[in-house]
Write an enzyme that holds these catalytic residues in place. Structure first.
Site, PDB file in Angstrom:
ATOM      1  N   LYS A  64      44.103  43.192  40.754  1.00 58.85           N
ATOM      2  CA  LYS A  64      42.865  43.941  40.528  1.00 58.85           C
ATOM      3  C   LYS A  64      43.204  45.419  40.404  1.00 58.85           C
ATOM      4  O   LYS A  64      44.344  45.835  40.577  1.00 58.85           O
ATOM      5  CB  LYS A  64      41.871  43.747  41.687  1.00 58.85           C
TER       6      LYS A  64
ATOM      7  N   SER B 117      34.466  38.779  38.155  1.00 57.35           N
ATOM      8  CA  SER B 117      35.609  39.125  38.991  1.00 57.35           C
ATOM      9  C   SER B 117      35.278  38.900  40.455  1.00 57.35           C
ATOM     10  O   SER B 117      34.328  39.470  40.989  1.00 57.35           O
ATOM     11  CB  SER B 117      35.991  40.600  38.774  1.00 57.35           C
TER      12      SER B 117
END
Length: 256
Positions: free
Chosen positions: A110, A202
């Site tokens: 990420k 996400s």
């Protein structure tokens, strides 16, 4: 039958050749282990959480030395020591690989959004850091797939973080997605807040039950360069299809 001197020499030569082969293999494995542990480790992207920055089917190198070393820098994370050595803290905007805090074994990748002590919130899709809205500029729409696999055009923005790092994000569900309105997250000391660039697709630090705040110790390394990329529906081992399935324009591109 008598054993001749020539027979003995052939046997010695054969044994010496086997020994040399084994030695070369062991040396190669040790060099590969050192490189993987101390320098670079390859990873592939299996999900679309960082679209459009990283695509499913991208293969990239992660620098292990960027943040120093922890037990997670070593394969299988043996409990040899705690904390980090030669530590260098992540910068806001870095794309980093880390071990999922929930199990300390699953690799996640990420972008670093929140630093220790930061206040992070999302309001109607807009990111706030320490109660200030992050600059976001609408750019050309991005073509991606929705939840049912259909191709759609979605809003795309250039987001500029407080330290000047700019990157592109997409809002697949507009500004009304599940994580587009959150409470305020207070990042603990020695932890980081991670988010994907595909904000509505996400699983990241906004979901405290699944990811939450990431301890510095769990960082594996910083994404540096895409060294190979192939269409998400293709197979990398089918080399005869590479002329059509490899994304040639992504090879050897820097990760930003």
């Amino acid at each position: 039958m008598a054993r001749t001197e020539a027979d003995g020499k052939r046997k010695d030569t054969s044994e010496g050749s086997i020994y040399e082969t084994i030695k070369v293999i062991v040396q190669a494995l040790l060099i590969a282990l050192v490189v993987r542990t101390l320098l670079f480790q390859p990873f592939n992207i299996p999900s679309g959480s960082l679209i459009p920055t990283l695509l499913i089917g991208d293969y990239l190198f992660v620098s292990k030395y960027a943040y120093g070393y922890s037990k997670h820098s070593i394969p299988f994370s043996p409990p040899l020591f705690n904390g980090r050595i030669f530590a260098s803290p992540p910068k806001r905007g870095d794309i980093a690989v880390f071990k999922l805090p929930k199990d300390n074994s699953t690799d996640y990748i990420k972008r670093v959004i929140g630093l220790p002590g930061d206040r992070i919130q999302v309001r109607e899709g807009l990111l706030y850091i320490n109660d200030k809205p992050v600059k976001r500029e609408r750019i050309q729409d991005y073509q991606t797939n929705d939840s049912w696999g259909r191709q759609v055009q979605v809003p795309q923005y250039m987001e500029t973080l407080p330290n000047g790092v700019s990157h592109v994000v997409i809002e697949r569900d507009g500004d009304k997605g599940y994580w587009d309105n959150t409470y305020v997250y207070q990042v603990p000391a020695n932890h980081y807040f991670m988010m994907g660039d595909n904000r509505d697709n996400s699983t990241d630090s906004r979901d405290e039950a699944s990811v939450g705040y990431v301890p510095f110790e769990n960082f594996v390394g910083r994404a540096e360069i895409v060294f190979f990329s192939i269409d998400e529906n293709a197979s990398a081992w089918k080399v005869w299809e590479w002329p059509w399935t490899v994304r040639w324009d992504r090879i050897f591109t820097r990760v930003k």
